[in-house]
Design a protein around this motif. Sequence first.
Motif, mmCIF file in Angstrom:
data_model
loop_
_atom_site.group_PDB
_atom_site.id
_atom_site.type_symbol
_atom_site.label_atom_id
_atom_site.label_comp_id
_atom_site.label_asym_id
_atom_site.label_seq_id
_atom_site.Cartn_x
_atom_site.Cartn_y
_atom_site.Cartn_z
ATOM 1 N N LEU A 25 -20.699 75.331 -49.827
ATOM 2 C CA LEU A 25 -19.844 74.140 -49.853
ATOM 3 C C LEU A 25 -20.561 72.886 -49.382
ATOM 4 C CD1 LEU A 25 -16.548 75.698 -48.486
ATOM 5 C CD2 LEU A 25 -17.324 75.468 -50.838
ATOM 6 N N ARG A 26 -21.830 73.033 -49.016
ATOM 7 C CA ARG A 26 -22.595 71.874 -48.578
ATOM 8 C C ARG A 26 -22.787 70.929 -49.751
ATOM 9 N NH1 ARG A 26 -27.990 73.578 -45.937
ATOM 10 N NH2 ARG A 26 -26.462 74.598 -44.580
ATOM 11 N N PRO A 27 -22.484 69.632 -49.600
ATOM 12 C CA PRO A 27 -22.633 68.709 -50.733
ATOM 13 C C PRO A 27 -24.085 68.557 -51.134
ATOM 14 C CG PRO A 27 -22.143 67.500 -48.709
ATOM 15 C CD PRO A 27 -21.984 68.962 -48.390
ATOM 16 N N LEU A 28 -24.314 68.346 -52.434
ATOM 17 C CA LEU A 28 -25.664 68.147 -52.942
ATOM 18 C C LEU A 28 -26.149 66.745 -52.613
ATOM 19 C CD1 LEU A 28 -25.211 69.717 -56.463
ATOM 20 C CD2 LEU A 28 -26.365 70.737 -54.520
ATOM 21 N N ASP A 29 -27.431 66.618 -52.266
ATOM 22 C CA ASP A 29 -28.006 65.305 -51.988
ATOM 23 C C ASP A 29 -28.197 64.507 -53.274
ATOM 24 O OD1 ASP A 29 -28.139 65.915 -49.293
ATOM 25 O OD2 ASP A 29 -30.112 66.833 -49.489
ATOM 26 N N GLU A 30 -28.660 65.192 -54.329
ATOM 27 C CA GLU A 30 -28.932 64.519 -55.589
ATOM 28 C C GLU A 30 -28.283 65.286 -56.734
ATOM 29 O OE1 GLU A 30 -33.094 64.199 -56.022
ATOM 30 O OE2 GLU A 30 -33.388 63.095 -54.167
ATOM 31 N N PRO A 31 -27.260 64.729 -57.343
ATOM 32 C CA PRO A 31 -26.648 65.423 -58.475
ATOM 33 C C PRO A 31 -27.634 65.556 -59.629
ATOM 34 C CG PRO A 31 -25.808 63.183 -58.290
ATOM 35 C CD PRO A 31 -26.634 63.414 -57.073
ATOM 36 N N VAL A 32 -27.605 66.708 -60.321
ATOM 37 C CA VAL A 32 -28.505 66.998 -61.420
ATOM 38 C C VAL A 32 -27.687 67.450 -62.613
ATOM 39 C CG1 VAL A 32 -30.554 68.287 -62.124
ATOM 40 C CG2 VAL A 32 -30.188 67.780 -59.693
ATOM 41 N N LEU A 33 -28.161 67.155 -63.805
ATOM 42 C CA LEU A 33 -27.464 67.614 -64.999
ATOM 43 C C LEU A 33 -27.437 69.127 -65.049
ATOM 44 C CD1 LEU A 33 -28.859 65.195 -67.722
ATOM 45 C CD2 LEU A 33 -26.597 65.150 -66.665
ATOM 46 N N ALA A 34 -26.349 69.678 -65.513
ATOM 47 C CA ALA A 34 -26.221 71.132 -65.593
ATOM 48 C C ALA A 34 -27.199 71.693 -66.609
ATOM 49 C CB ALA A 34 -24.799 71.525 -65.981
ATOM 50 N N ALA A 35 -27.782 72.883 -66.278
ATOM 51 C CA ALA A 35 -28.756 73.495 -67.166
ATOM 52 C C ALA A 35 -28.132 74.476 -68.130
ATOM 53 C CB ALA A 35 -29.806 74.229 -66.329
ATOM 54 N N LEU A 36 -27.045 75.090 -67.751
ATOM 55 C CA LEU A 36 -26.484 76.171 -68.558
ATOM 56 C C LEU A 36 -25.346 75.643 -69.409
ATOM 57 C CD1 LEU A 36 -27.388 79.094 -68.629
ATOM 58 C CD2 LEU A 36 -25.465 79.672 -67.183
ATOM 59 N N PRO A 37 -25.456 75.712 -70.735
ATOM 60 C CA PRO A 37 -24.374 75.216 -71.587
ATOM 61 C C PRO A 37 -23.174 76.132 -71.552
ATOM 62 C CG PRO A 37 -26.048 76.296 -72.902
ATOM 63 C CD PRO A 37 -26.573 76.272 -71.485
ATOM 64 N N GLY A 38 -22.060 75.602 -72.073
ATOM 65 C CA GLY A 38 -20.866 76.454 -72.173
ATOM 66 C C GLY A 38 -19.724 75.910 -71.361
ATOM 67 N N GLY A 39 -19.042 74.890 -71.840
ATOM 68 C CA GLY A 39 -17.911 74.328 -71.110
ATOM 69 C C GLY A 39 -18.127 72.866 -70.829
ATOM 70 N N PHE A 40 -17.079 72.112 -70.764
ATOM 71 C CA PHE A 40 -17.151 70.700 -70.474
ATOM 72 C C PHE A 40 -16.091 70.363 -69.434
ATOM 73 C CE2 PHE A 40 -18.725 71.324 -74.716
ATOM 74 C CZ PHE A 40 -19.885 70.565 -74.736
ATOM 75 N N ALA A 41 -16.351 69.312 -68.688
ATOM 76 C CA ALA A 41 -15.405 68.907 -67.659
ATOM 77 C C ALA A 41 -14.197 68.247 -68.337
ATOM 78 C CB ALA A 41 -16.054 67.938 -66.689
ATOM 79 N N ILE A 42 -13.259 69.057 -68.738
ATOM 80 C CA ILE A 42 -12.097 68.552 -69.451
ATOM 81 C C ILE A 42 -10.827 69.103 -68.813
ATOM 82 C CG2 ILE A 42 -13.323 68.405 -71.648
ATOM 83 C CD1 ILE A 42 -11.875 70.991 -72.448
ATOM 84 N N ARG A 43 -9.693 68.531 -69.204
ATOM 85 C CA ARG A 43 -8.406 69.068 -68.789
ATOM 86 C C ARG A 43 -7.524 69.135 -70.013
ATOM 87 N NH1 ARG A 43 -6.974 65.982 -63.150
ATOM 88 N NH2 ARG A 43 -6.998 67.896 -61.975
ATOM 89 N N ARG A 44 -6.816 70.214 -70.155
ATOM 90 C CA ARG A 44 -5.955 70.395 -71.313
ATOM 91 C C ARG A 44 -4.531 69.967 -70.999
ATOM 92 N NH1 ARG A 44 -7.698 76.250 -73.888
ATOM 93 N NH2 ARG A 44 -9.942 75.863 -73.927
ATOM 94 N N LYS A 45 -3.863 69.455 -72.044
ATOM 95 C CA LYS A 45 -2.458 69.105 -71.865
ATOM 96 C C LYS A 45 -1.628 70.369 -71.840
ATOM 97 C CE LYS A 45 -2.772 64.538 -73.955
ATOM 98 N NZ LYS A 45 -4.174 64.570 -74.346
ATOM 99 N N GLY A 46 -0.648 70.403 -70.933
ATOM 100 C CA GLY A 46 0.161 71.604 -70.804
ATOM 101 C C GLY A 46 1.389 71.326 -69.969
#
Length: 300
Positions: A25-46
């Motif tokens: 849970l320690r916050p990252l010092d430098e955010p990095v682009l994700a390396a592993l594909p498969g999913g996007f930061a989205i939210r579905r209507k429901g």
Amino acid sequence: MTAALKAPGVTLSATELIALRQVALRPLDEPVLAALPGGFAIRRKGHGQEVADVREYVAGDDIRHLDKGTTARTGALHVRQFHEERDRVSLLVADFRPSMLWGISRAFRSVAAAEALCLIGWRIVVEGGRVGLLAMLPDGQVVVAPRGRARGMLDVIGGLVRAHDMALQSVIDGHSEDRTLDEALSRTERLVSAGAEVLIASGFDHMGEGLAARLSSLARRRVPRLIRVVEGATDNLPAGRYPIRLPDGLRIRVAMHDKSATPLEVETIAGRPALLVNAGAEIVETARRLATSLPSDRIP
């Protein structure tokens, strides 16, 4: 079990796995682009609680969702749409077959696999998800049903420690041959419902001819994610494949990877991307790699 097998990096400690919560849970010092594909930061209507948008009413809409403020301002009926609430369920799959029970640097590959899964699991339960466990042993398996909150992770940790001790004892008793990985994963689909993540931490040795088909079948209704645990080469041992003789005389070849490999390196295994985790790396580095490559806000 002998004293040598109780050394740090050889055996699993519940206390140390519980302590990984703070590292995960320690916050990252430098955010990095994700390396592993498969999913996007989205939210579905429901049908959740958080409003997604407001639009004009059409026949068939639920009148309970009328937005009084917008309706009053525009003079036309408007309804609210909401974000879908989704229950994140993740099955942590730990490979404790004999080919994982070795290491020449910080820890056995089996130990590094358990640590990586715990780092992921702690993040999932803290954010409201549920975690379960499938630990693959030389001659069996240990299963923990998915459960939420800290209690769920404690159950998983207890299962990991128990399964790893069983795996070490099994090898001591002479069970040194791997079941194929596709066979060891045969029950996976029955352990979690559709939509769940299946995170597999393994060296992917002795995969079996049916692994690609097994993962494809799994991917139809679930989300498999592969984490390959490798042993980084030492300064005096370049990357390559090296022969090792097991106690029963069986010879196998193990792959050594370059420690200088990029932190976000991935491989393709059975047609799917696999994130590389170095068993010799420090825990903080492993936590950083997992957090940037398997971000928790990616919805399967």
